[in-house]
Design an enzyme around this catalytic site. Sequence first.
Site, PDB file in Angstrom:
ATOM      1  CG  HIS A 164      -2.065   0.931   1.121  1.00 58.03           C
ATOM      2  ND1 HIS A 164      -1.965   2.287   1.344  1.00 58.03           N
ATOM      3  CD2 HIS A 164      -3.346   0.705   0.752  1.00 58.03           C
ATOM      4  CE1 HIS A 164      -3.146   2.845   1.143  1.00 58.03           C
ATOM      5  NE2 HIS A 164      -4.000   1.914   0.778  1.00 58.03           N
ATOM      6  CG  ASP A 174      -8.452  -4.125  -2.884  1.00 56.25           C
ATOM      7  OD1 ASP A 174      -7.670  -3.174  -3.050  1.00 56.25           O
ATOM      8  OD2 ASP A 174      -9.687  -4.001  -2.955  1.00 56.25           O
TER       9      ASP A 174
END
Length: 429
Positions: free
Chosen positions: A307, A364
């Site tokens: 991320h 996700d």
Amino acid sequence: MTRTVTITDNMTGKQVECPVLEGTCGPPVINTKSLYKELGMFTFDPGFVTTASCRSAVTYLDGEKGVLLHRGYPIEQLAEQSTFLEVVYLLIHGELPTRKQMDEWAHAIKMHMMTHEHISRFYSAYRYDAHPMSIMAGVANAIASYYHDRTDIWDPDNRLITARRIIAKMPNVASKCYRYASGLPFVYPDNARSYVENFMYMTFSWPTEEYTPSAAAVRALDLLFILHADHEQNASTSTVRLAGSSEANPFACIAAGITTLWGKSHGGANEAVVRMLEEIGSTSNIPKYVARAKDRKDPFRLMGFGHRVYKNYDPRAKIIRKACHDLLEEEKLNQPLFEIAMELERIALEDEYFIKRKLYPNVDFYSGLIYQALRIPTSMFTVMFALARSAGWVAQWMELMKDRDFRIGRPRQLYIGRQTRDYVPIEER
Ligand code: SDX
């Protein structure tokens, strides 16, 4: 005393003092507005890794500590105690609603859930196997045409009714993407149902029988929508802001956000994770795929890992992993991909490559497994993300339209092309 940062050009000795702006929490920012005027230079920050694009009070992230606040409320508390529609109210209005405000809000949203009957014709223009994200972006843009000349974006009341229309119509559009792809008749909203249950009703009900989803399934989807509602200045939100800065139609700005979210580096990752887990197929194959993810010559990356902001565990991933475990247990579902995902996480988090780069599971990584358990097809996963993120896009667009620094976004560049040269007629080339 005003805090400043001094930048010196060591070639010319020229200096510029840039004011430092402090927020309520998080890193202060250097206002570099005078850099070009004083030094004749631009800043350079591909991917906007260290660039603050705006002031915002909607969401705060601390990537090192894995903190996510919506209007100051920790995501863990909202996930545990709130509902998606209440979080939408919070993001847009800045405060949690009273019971009366919440009832009025839920009623107002229900009153806007229908779309013009002609909108339904847009779906049939798509191929039977069109990706639902393409349909969702196209139909969102089509809806812009119904409100284009009746939306004064500089009028607060017009902005609020636009916000209600977007929040209300996204479940309708999302459900029709699924119904069209499945060859099923479209279903009108049922105002007797709650927001999330209404979406499930429009998506999964059959004209031939009653439809009542389990409380566990409604709660799981409501939780996923809360966890996907907003996330600071991510790629799709920045797209919505940039489109909004040109005073574009707000539905068209949302369509631009849907388009950006579709990419597999962003919201498309939830679909890519499930396809990756299916390709891995069994825990015995995990080492091979982890090796590929570490090989710079191999374009394969572990989808759902890493991320830009979180250099710690994404707090949303932790909540989703537990919710996935609980739903599978409660509904007595066997989901082999969940075992593979947990073993993949365990192996990766013990591997130096991932530890050194602070790569952890993100929002996700597990979300698709819950969507699968809810019998949502893989191609619809990012549509789910877009439905929920419409709340954040709307809240951020409304904040942009009131921003005292409002102006059209227009970045510059480092030019590396050819110097001026004269045109050569084709006969002489
Ligand atoms: C979302 O911004 C948001 O807030 C987004 C989001 C939201 O709510 O809006 O949180 C939603 O988009 C989550 C991210 C979903 N995407 C994925 O899961 C796709 C896989 N992840 C990667 O593509 C990547 O981690 C990104 C895109 C998420 C972040 O990319 P960055 O910040 O540009 O990081 P990077 O590419 O510079 O990676 C740094 C290093 C590199 O290695 P080196 O060059 O240093 O050797 O880490 C490696 C990368 O190769 N790396 C990975 C990896 N992610 C980064 N290696 C293997 N697998 C991965 N998934």
